[in-house]
Design an enzyme around this catalytic site. Structure first.
Site, PDB file in Angstrom:
ATOM      1  N   GLU A  32      -3.242  -5.650  -6.356  1.00 44.91           N
ATOM      2  CA  GLU A  32      -2.706  -6.878  -5.765  1.00 44.91           C
ATOM      3  C   GLU A  32      -3.381  -7.196  -4.429  1.00 44.91           C
ATOM      4  OE1 GLU A  32       1.131  -6.421  -3.918  1.00 44.91           O
ATOM      5  OE2 GLU A  32       1.723  -8.443  -4.501  1.00 44.91           O
ATOM      6  N   HIS A  34      -3.986  -7.755  -0.765  1.00 39.61           N
ATOM      7  CA  HIS A  34      -3.270  -7.365   0.455  1.00 39.61           C
ATOM      8  C   HIS A  34      -4.032  -7.909   1.663  1.00 39.61           C
ATOM      9  CE1 HIS A  34      -0.743  -4.722  -1.952  1.00 39.61           C
ATOM     10  NE2 HIS A  34      -0.014  -4.490  -0.881  1.00 39.61           N
ATOM     11  N   ASP A  43      -0.528  -0.410  -2.514  1.00 41.46           N
ATOM     12  CA  ASP A  43       0.805   0.097  -2.870  1.00 41.46           C
ATOM     13  C   ASP A  43       0.730   1.461  -3.563  1.00 41.46           C
ATOM     14  OD1 ASP A  43       1.658  -2.265  -1.815  1.00 41.46           O
ATOM     15  OD2 ASP A  43       2.025  -3.240  -3.742  1.00 41.46           O
ATOM     16  N   HIS A 119       5.651  -1.259  -4.625  1.00 39.79           N
ATOM     17  CA  HIS A 119       5.339  -2.685  -4.861  1.00 39.79           C
ATOM     18  C   HIS A 119       6.674  -3.373  -5.152  1.00 39.79           C
ATOM     19  CE1 HIS A 119       3.494  -6.322  -6.237  1.00 39.79           C
ATOM     20  NE2 HIS A 119       3.897  -6.165  -7.481  1.00 39.79           N
ATOM     21  N   GLU A 121       7.668  -6.698  -5.622  1.00 38.36           N
ATOM     22  CA  GLU A 121       7.866  -7.999  -6.270  1.00 38.36           C
ATOM     23  C   GLU A 121       9.090  -7.909  -7.194  1.00 38.36           C
ATOM     24  OE1 GLU A 121       4.223  -9.764  -7.362  1.00 38.36           O
ATOM     25  OE2 GLU A 121       5.050 -10.921  -9.011  1.00 38.36           O
ATOM     26  N   HIS A 161       4.210  -7.810   3.985  1.00 38.89           N
ATOM     27  CA  HIS A 161       3.213  -7.606   2.937  1.00 38.89           C
ATOM     28  C   HIS A 161       1.836  -7.535   3.591  1.00 38.89           C
ATOM     29  CE1 HIS A 161       1.194  -7.651  -0.889  1.00 38.89           C
ATOM     30  NE2 HIS A 161       0.383  -8.573  -0.399  1.00 38.89           N
ATOM     31  N   GLU A 166       2.368  -1.669   6.123  1.00 39.29           N
ATOM     32  CA  GLU A 166       1.501  -1.175   5.044  1.00 39.29           C
ATOM     33  C   GLU A 166       0.101  -0.835   5.551  1.00 39.29           C
ATOM     34  OE1 GLU A 166       2.911  -2.722   0.766  1.00 39.29           O
ATOM     35  OE2 GLU A 166       1.742  -4.199   1.862  1.00 39.29           O
TER      36      GLU A 166
HETATM   37 ZN   LIG Z   1       1.936  -3.772  -0.760  1.00 35.31          ZN
END
Ligand SMILES: [Zn+2]
Length: 248
Positions: A32, A34, A43, A119, A121, A161, A166
């Protein structure tokens, strides 16, 4: 040795008859976007980093034998689909995959399994929760209030995010994967992701949420020191659950 896939088949058989109760950790992530500064696999790197630390911390435990399974590095990542590099799988696929992995391990007599996910979502989390319930295994739920309160201000704010939280974790483990020149120039972007996602029933994508560079929070403030400290807390949370599952 803490990696399940590095064992031989007879060594797995020995796990079942040995004096220590085996507990297996399944790290889960996603491919994904980032931000423009952090890797797609952020993640999974966080999940694997905390699993490895927990297994190492318990390496000499007399009662528990903790092993890290090969990571599941694909997830439901539709919110970032607008950006290059998002590789999403369907929620049903994810659910079936987790279920199949857990069933296969249980068929081998390995019943104590913890799914460790970073993660968040909503569709991804919902699929994982369904899978672990159906499989009868444990889930380290970092979004539970009792866990959230132990993490950083930015994580608690929900604007996190590829931000300071992170990015710091990646700087702690894989600093070469963060483009620090780009990171330092990124302005803060405040998006209350949990609120925005529930308002849109989880359907909004990053751009609709105001994340036009696929991040929110304060990546410019990230440091390896914060990442190490967060990894310590994440490892504490995981070790607590491992003890519960191992002795349950
Ligand atoms: Zn992440």
């Amino acid at each position: 040795m803490t990696s399940f896939a590095e064992l031989t088949s007879p060594q797995v058989a020995d796990l079942l008859t040995g004096p220590r109760t085996p507990v297996l950790l399944l790290p889960v992530g996603a491919v994904e976007p980032h931000g423009p500064h952090a890797p797609l696999g952020t993640d999974e790197l966080i999940s694997a980093g905390m699993c490895t630390r927990a297994a190492e911390r318990l390496a000499t435990d007399r009662e528990l034998r903790v092993l890290v399974l090969p990571a599941l590095n694909y997830g439901v990542t539709d919110m970032g689909a607008h950006f290059p590099g998002a590789v999403s799988i369907g929620a049903d696929t994810l659910r079936a995959l987790v279920l199949d992995i857990c069933r296969a391990l249980k068929d081998d007599g390995l019943h104590r399994i913890i799914v460790v996910n970073n993660h968040f979502e909503p569709a991804h989390v919902t699929a994982l929760r369904a899978a672990v319930t159906e499989a009868g295994v444990a889930y380290l739920d970092l979004l539970r209030r009792a866990n959230v309160t132990r993490l950083t201000d930015e994580f608690r704010s929900g604007s996190c995010h590829a931000g300071q939280y992170e990015t710091s974790l990646i700087l702690a483990d894989r600093p070469g994967l963060v483009d620090r020149d780009v990171m330092r120039e990124l302005p803060d972007v405040h998006v209350d992701m949990p609120a925005a996602m529930s308002a849109s029933a989880g359907r909004a994508d990053f751009v609709e949420l105001g994340m036009d560079r696929a991040y929110c929070g304060s990546p410019a403030g990230a440091t390896a020191a914060e990442g190490e400290s967060t990894f310590d807390t994440l490892t504490d949370l995981l070790v607590e659950l491992i003890r519960e599952v191992g002795h349950g």
